[in-house]
Write a protein that holds these residues in place. Structure first.
Motif, PDB file in Angstrom:
ATOM      1  N   ARG A   1       0.842  -1.196   0.000  1.00 17.45           N
ATOM      2  CA  ARG A   1       0.000   0.000   0.000  1.00 17.45           C
ATOM      3  C   ARG A   1       0.878   1.247   0.000  1.00 17.45           C
ATOM      4  NH1 ARG A   1      -3.198   0.128   5.029  1.00 17.45           N
ATOM      5  NH2 ARG A   1      -1.420  -0.985   5.931  1.00 17.45           N
ATOM      6  N   LYS A   2       0.294   2.323  -0.467  1.00 13.86           N
ATOM      7  CA  LYS A   2       1.043   3.574  -0.488  1.00 13.86           C
ATOM      8  C   LYS A   2       0.125   4.737  -0.142  1.00 13.86           C
ATOM      9  CE  LYS A   2       0.356   4.453  -5.432  1.00 13.86           C
ATOM     10  NZ  LYS A   2       1.020   4.660  -6.731  1.00 13.86           N
TER      11      LYS A   2
ATOM     12  N   LEU B   1       0.909  11.431   5.922  1.00 19.77           N
ATOM     13  CA  LEU B   1       0.538  10.559   4.811  1.00 19.77           C
ATOM     14  C   LEU B   1      -0.364   9.442   5.317  1.00 19.77           C
ATOM     15  CD1 LEU B   1       4.152  10.466   3.519  1.00 19.77           C
ATOM     16  CD2 LEU B   1       2.284  11.281   2.098  1.00 19.77           C
ATOM     17  N   THR B   2      -1.479   9.256   4.639  1.00 16.36           N
ATOM     18  CA  THR B   2      -2.417   8.197   4.993  1.00 16.36           C
ATOM     19  C   THR B   2      -2.351   7.111   3.933  1.00 16.36           C
ATOM     20  OG1 THR B   2      -3.888   9.772   6.089  1.00 16.36           O
ATOM     21  CG2 THR B   2      -4.820   7.632   5.463  1.00 16.36           C
ATOM     22  N   LEU B   3      -2.117   5.888   4.360  1.00 14.49           N
ATOM     23  CA  LEU B   3      -1.995   4.771   3.424  1.00 14.49           C
ATOM     24  C   LEU B   3      -3.351   4.404   2.833  1.00 14.49           C
ATOM     25  CD1 LEU B   3       0.465   2.495   5.445  1.00 14.49           C
ATOM     26  CD2 LEU B   3       1.004   3.986   3.509  1.00 14.49           C
ATOM     27  N   GLN B   4      -3.288   3.826   1.660  1.00 10.20           N
ATOM     28  CA  GLN B   4      -4.508   3.373   0.993  1.00 10.20           C
ATOM     29  C   GLN B   4      -5.274   2.396   1.875  1.00 10.20           C
ATOM     30  OE1 GLN B   4      -2.155   1.778  -2.232  1.00 10.20           O
ATOM     31  NE2 GLN B   4      -3.377   2.907  -3.722  1.00 10.20           N
ATOM     32  N   GLY B   5      -6.556   2.374   1.663  1.00  9.32           N
ATOM     33  CA  GLY B   5      -7.376   1.380   2.322  1.00  9.32           C
ATOM     34  C   GLY B   5      -7.401   0.100   1.510  1.00  9.32           C
ATOM     35  N   SER B   6      -8.225  -0.815   1.941  1.00  8.36           N
ATOM     36  CA  SER B   6      -8.376  -2.081   1.226  1.00  8.36           C
ATOM     37  C   SER B   6      -9.851  -2.397   1.086  1.00  8.36           C
ATOM     38  CB  SER B   6      -7.639  -3.208   1.949  1.00  8.36           C
ATOM     39  OG  SER B   6      -8.151  -3.375   3.253  1.00  8.36           O
ATOM     40  N   ALA B   7     -10.129  -3.292   0.167  1.00  7.65           N
ATOM     41  CA  ALA B   7     -11.522  -3.646  -0.110  1.00  7.65           C
ATOM     42  C   ALA B   7     -11.592  -5.120  -0.473  1.00  7.65           C
ATOM     43  CB  ALA B   7     -12.076  -2.779  -1.244  1.00  7.65           C
ATOM     44  N   ALA B   8     -12.805  -5.586  -0.666  1.00 11.21           N
ATOM     45  CA  ALA B   8     -13.022  -6.983  -1.046  1.00 11.21           C
ATOM     46  C   ALA B   8     -13.090  -7.107  -2.562  1.00 11.21           C
ATOM     47  CB  ALA B   8     -14.306  -7.511  -0.414  1.00 11.21           C
ATOM     48  N   VAL B   9     -12.596  -8.209  -3.062  1.00 11.75           N
ATOM     49  CA  VAL B   9     -12.691  -8.529  -4.485  1.00 11.75           C
ATOM     50  C   VAL B   9     -13.294  -9.915  -4.606  1.00 11.75           C
ATOM     51  CG1 VAL B   9     -11.411  -9.020  -6.601  1.00 11.75           C
ATOM     52  CG2 VAL B   9     -10.737  -7.087  -5.173  1.00 11.75           C
ATOM     53  N   ILE B  10     -14.388 -10.000  -5.330  1.00 11.31           N
ATOM     54  CA  ILE B  10     -14.974 -11.302  -5.634  1.00 11.31           C
ATOM     55  C   ILE B  10     -14.769 -11.562  -7.114  1.00 11.31           C
ATOM     56  CG2 ILE B  10     -16.670 -11.178  -3.778  1.00 11.31           C
ATOM     57  CD1 ILE B  10     -18.753 -10.357  -5.833  1.00 11.31           C
TER      58      ILE B  10
ATOM     59  N   GLN C   1     -13.453 -15.218  -3.143  1.00 15.45           N
ATOM     60  CA  GLN C   1     -13.576 -13.906  -2.515  1.00 15.45           C
ATOM     61  C   GLN C   1     -12.283 -13.596  -1.778  1.00 15.45           C
ATOM     62  OE1 GLN C   1     -17.078 -13.154  -0.230  1.00 15.45           O
ATOM     63  NE2 GLN C   1     -16.344 -11.214   0.573  1.00 15.45           N
ATOM     64  N   LEU C   2     -11.685 -12.458  -2.121  1.00 22.64           N
ATOM     65  CA  LEU C   2     -10.466 -11.981  -1.486  1.00 22.64           C
ATOM     66  C   LEU C   2     -10.798 -10.805  -0.581  1.00 22.64           C
ATOM     67  CD1 LEU C   2      -7.980 -11.933  -4.505  1.00 22.64           C
ATOM     68  CD2 LEU C   2      -7.818 -13.439  -2.516  1.00 22.64           C
ATOM     69  N   SER C   3     -10.213 -10.783   0.598  1.00 26.45           N
ATOM     70  CA  SER C   3     -10.332  -9.626   1.481  1.00 26.45           C
ATOM     71  C   SER C   3      -8.980  -8.941   1.566  1.00 26.45           C
ATOM     72  CB  SER C   3     -10.795 -10.059   2.871  1.00 26.45           C
ATOM     73  OG  SER C   3      -9.857 -10.962   3.449  1.00 26.45           O
ATOM     74  N   GLY C   4      -9.005  -7.681   1.977  1.00 28.59           N
ATOM     75  CA  GLY C   4      -7.762  -6.960   2.187  1.00 28.59           C
ATOM     76  C   GLY C   4      -6.991  -6.662   0.921  1.00 28.59           C
ATOM     77  N   VAL C   5      -7.695  -6.442  -0.195  1.00 26.11           N
ATOM     78  CA  VAL C   5      -7.012  -6.077  -1.438  1.00 26.11           C
ATOM     79  C   VAL C   5      -6.802  -4.564  -1.439  1.00 26.11           C
ATOM     80  CG1 VAL C   5      -7.084  -6.160  -3.947  1.00 26.11           C
ATOM     81  CG2 VAL C   5      -8.150  -7.991  -2.610  1.00 26.11           C
ATOM     82  N   PRO C   6      -5.561  -4.084  -1.536  1.00 27.14           N
ATOM     83  CA  PRO C   6      -5.326  -2.632  -1.506  1.00 27.14           C
ATOM     84  C   PRO C   6      -6.054  -1.920  -2.638  1.00 27.14           C
ATOM     85  CG  PRO C   6      -3.275  -3.824  -1.182  1.00 27.14           C
ATOM     86  CD  PRO C   6      -4.301  -4.842  -1.591  1.00 27.14           C
ATOM     87  N   GLU C   7      -6.511  -0.717  -2.350  1.00 24.42           N
ATOM     88  CA  GLU C   7      -7.211   0.072  -3.360  1.00 24.42           C
ATOM     89  C   GLU C   7      -6.258   0.496  -4.475  1.00 24.42           C
ATOM     90  OE1 GLU C   7      -8.832   3.340  -1.230  1.00 24.42           O
ATOM     91  OE2 GLU C   7      -9.990   2.086   0.157  1.00 24.42           O
ATOM     92  N   GLY C   8      -6.853   0.832  -5.617  1.00 22.53           N
ATOM     93  CA  GLY C   8      -6.062   1.255  -6.774  1.00 22.53           C
ATOM     94  C   GLY C   8      -5.925   0.134  -7.779  1.00 22.53           C
TER      95      GLY C   8
ATOM     96  N   LEU D   1     -11.942  -0.317  -5.806  1.00 18.65           N
ATOM     97  CA  LEU D   1     -12.594   0.857  -5.224  1.00 18.65           C
ATOM     98  C   LEU D   1     -13.089   0.534  -3.821  1.00 18.65           C
ATOM     99  CD1 LEU D   1     -14.694   1.953  -8.336  1.00 18.65           C
ATOM    100  CD2 LEU D   1     -12.470   2.842  -7.598  1.00 18.65           C
ATOM    101  N   PRO D   2     -13.104   1.524  -2.929  1.00 16.04           N
ATOM    102  CA  PRO D   2     -13.546   1.271  -1.551  1.00 16.04           C
ATOM    103  C   PRO D   2     -15.060   1.160  -1.458  1.00 16.04           C
ATOM    104  CG  PRO D   2     -13.006   3.588  -1.830  1.00 16.04           C
ATOM    105  CD  PRO D   2     -12.646   2.921  -3.125  1.00 16.04           C
ATOM    106  N   GLY D   3     -15.531   0.408  -0.465  1.00 14.70           N
ATOM    107  CA  GLY D   3     -16.950   0.379  -0.134  1.00 14.70           C
ATOM    108  C   GLY D   3     -17.811  -0.489  -1.014  1.00 14.70           C
TER     109      GLY D   3
END
Length: 699
Positions: free
Chosen positions: A357-358, A376-385, A417-424, A453-455
């Motif tokens: 993450r960056k 600096l705030t690091l990117q969040g993560s989201a779920a990918v199915i 389903q993947l969790s914790g995938v960094p955004e971007g 994308l988040p959310g």
């Protein structure tokens, strides 16, 4: 216990060779090693070179990074937990890594070094890099200095230490929170040597002629390597050299006193290369105003500090961070500081400790007389199915999928389903292990990219590449297996190669559909001699899948460019053969044996226009391998015919097939040519006559 262990992988201990007090041997006993440690992970990894060949016999170190509370706040404490050596496939294991802290797994390419030198390097290594002061202290011990000088071919200890600092290394930095979803599982990791090179140069005064001593020279490697900068002063001749610079972009900044610094940009693309740069100092003496930038790195919530993040200060150029003026590491509380940088406008980027993450702030002003604060705030993560499919769109069950915080497997419908995938922009990779019983004759791989994308539940389809394999045997001209030779198939800028086993059997697996020329032996190629290496570096998720599959993928890459591989332009083996085949559909296995072409002799006589034997330069051309292993028409030999008899003979230099002869003499303005064809049944051609035309015909 010499190595850490826990309850994730059951282990046993066997006691044998023990006798009682009367000398009677006791029965061999095997017992399970009891452990209740589950709050952590097991690590299974693989070390590969930049061309994907396994790095065998390489030391791998596990270091844990903790912090303790002191009067000045939290202080970092680093503990080297264990060291192991990779096996023949480049694999290694650590049974237990404790959760609740960060850790580092580091490998150093010590190929060809003695045990004494390797031990000295390991004892002087901190966080994957050689500490010069520690190595210097160890080298002054009896016997150690001689070992270092001999192994590195150095004349002095500083030269040997500089060579040691230039060894290739690969480092995985990761953080394992106490409640991580990975806890209790085995985590596959991949360490890939990036390739190293040397940046050398010289600093001149503004006239461009006079070398300047004592100039501060700083080198900043490619930010993608996540390595910090380093600095030194130019010597009495204005020269400087940085060894062991990772491949990729680099910048060199030279500054004398308070003058405006000079920056030179470059790129390293070939392991072992030396790039020379010339730096001419400014003609105008301008006082540079310097200032500091400080800040803190936070997790996505903007509250929790992120320890150990790497922070880079520079400017984005075509999407890549360059013109670096600082590269620092955040402390245990997430604080960082870039001191004494020139006043200006910069882009600041932070990379998380695991490199996934960056956080970026663009257009930050570094102003005179004040300290700029940049959090600096690091990117969040989201779920990918998503779904894993084969090349024709059918679902693939039980595929390994990487790209999130843990590896997952697809279900019977290919869904995952993947969790914790960094955004971007991210790459999701999938793979299938070899399972002949299920019709999977070789490992299968595929990947897909998406913008996370988040959310939301992001969706992606990962389609395994349509691929097949070519298997066969290498035979000499008499049909006897030729073991241990390299088998190649050409690429646009080089070739792929594998090594046949002792019985001559080879396998080219996971190759795309299409037509192939397969030849042996391959052109010469060192394990790291690869053209356009940066483009060959795979994504982290690809490497992770390959490590999880557990096979060392055996197709490597070589360079056909003579400027990169000088031996390739002179490749003219005495024995060589080829065959042509094609992979036409997904999963196909094609059998293609390679038989060395029989070698024949082409001989004859050179005559002048009057039929008198003369000396001339004679060249034989014929079938043979090009620099990338493809089939071509090449020079097979050159010689002078006997000046008295006019005879020549290219003994066992013509491989069966088309051949050509050319003869030239300084007394004739024309080149005589003749061509023909040989077969395995009739490989020799004798009594060839090459006669120059009569003088009147020439005139």
């Amino acid at each position: 216990m010499r190595l850490p262990f826990g309850a994730i992988h059951p282990r046993s201990i066997t006691i044998s060779g023990v006798s009682d007090v009367r000398g009677h041997p006791l029965t061999k006993v095997t017992r399970q090693v009891g452990s209740s440690l589950t709050e952590g992970i097991a690590v299974h990894g693989r070390v590969v070179r930049v061309d994907s060949s396994p790095a065998a016999g390489i030391p791998v170190t596990l270091t844990m990074h903790d912090s303790v509370v002191s009067g000045d706040g939290c202080e970092s404490v680093n503990v080297r937990v264990a060291q192991v050596f990779t096996d023949d496939a480049g694999s290694f294991d650590f049974d237990f890594v404790l959760a609740g802290m960060s850790y580092t797994v580091a490998a150093t390419d010590t190929s060809g070094l003695s045990r004494d030198t390797i031990q000295a390097l390991l004892d002087s290594t901190t966080d994957g890099a050689v500490a010069r002061e520690k190595l210097l202290a160890l080298a002054n011990q009896p016997g150690a200095q001689g070992s270092l000088l001999a192994d590195f071919g150095a004349n002095s200890l500083p030269q040997a230490i500089a060579a040691a600092e230039g060894l290739d290394r690969a480092i995985l930095r990761d953080s394992l929170p106490a409640n991580s979803p990975r806890t209790g599982s085995e985590v596959p990791v991949a360490l890939r040597f990036r390739g190293r090179a040397t940046v050398a140069g010289q600093v001149f005064s503004p006239d461009g002629q006079s070398p300047v001593q004592g100039v501060a020279v700083n080198l900043f490697p490619d930010p993608d390597s996540r390595e910090l900068g380093r600095g030194l002063f130019s010597d009495s001749n204005g020269r400087f050299a940085f060894q062991g610079v990772p491949l990729g972009l680099f910048s060199v900044v030279a500054q004398r006193g308070a003058e405006v610094p000079r920056t030179v940009l470059g790129e390293l693309s070939v392991p072992g290369q030396t790039t020379n740069v010339t730096i001419t100092l400014n003609s105008l003496v301008t006082v540079v105003t310097r200032t500091d930038i400080r800040g803190r790195v936070f997790e996505t919530d903007g509250v929790t500090p992120h320890a150990g993040a790497q922070v880079f200060v520079g400017n984005f150029i075509n999407g890549r961070l360059g013109n670096l003026v600082a590269a620092v590491t955040a402390d245990a509380n997430g604080f960082w500081s870039a001191n004494q940088i020139p006043v200006g406008t910069y882009d600041v980027a932070a990379v998380s400790v695991d490199g996934k993450r960056k956080g970026v702030r663009n257009g930050v002003g570094a102003v005179a007389g004040a300290v700029s604060q940049v959090n600096l705030t690091l990117q969040g993560s989201a779920a990918v199915i998503g779904r894993v499919e084969n090349s024709v769109g059918m679902p693939v069950a039980n595929a390994i999928v990487a790209g999130g915080d843990t590896l997952v497997r697809s279900d019977t419908n290919g869904l995952f389903q993947l969790s914790g995938v960094p955004e971007g922009n991210r790459t999701i990779s999938a793979g299938l292990e070899r399972n002949p019983a299920a019709g999977i004759d070789f490992p299968r791989l595929g990947s897909a990219s998406l913008n996370v994308l988040p959310g939301i539940d992001n969706f992606v389809v990962v389609r395994l590449n349509a691929a097949g394999r070519i298997v066969g045997r290498v035979l000499d001209a008499n049909g006897v297996p030729a073991g241990g030779v390299r088998v190649s198939t050409p690429l646009a800028n080089g070739f792929q190669w594998v090594k046949a086993d002792a019985d001559g059997n080879y396998r080219l697996e996971n190759i795309g559909l299409g037509d192939y020329t397969v030849s042996a032996p391959s052109p010469p190629a060192a394990d790291n001699d690869t053209s356009r290496l940066i483009s060959q570096l795979t994504s982290d998720s690809d490497d992770q899948v390959q490590a999880a599959i557990g096979e060392a993928f055996a197709i490597f890459t070589g360079a056909a460019d003579p400027f990169l591989n000088g031996a390739g332009q002179n490749f003219n083996p005495g024995e060589w053969g080829y065959t042509r085949t094609s992979v036409q559909f997904d999963g196909q296995t094609v059998v293609a044996d390679i038989r060395f072409l029989r070698e024949g002799t082409i001989s004859g006589t050179v005559l002048n226009g009057q039929g008198v034997p003369i000396g001339a330069r004679v060249r034989l051309t014929g079938v043979g391998p090009l620099a990338n292993g493809d089939v071509g028409f090449m020079i097979r030999g050159e010689m002078n015919s006997d000046p008295a008899l006019g005879t020549f003979a290219f003994r066992n230099q013509a491989m069966v097939g088309n051949w050509g002869l050319q003869a030239a003499s300084p007394f004739y303005p024309v080149v005589i040519t003749l061509d023909g064809h040989t077969t395995s049944i009739d490989p020799d051609v004798t009594n060839v006559v090459l006669q120059f035309p009569a003088e009147r015909e020439v005139n």
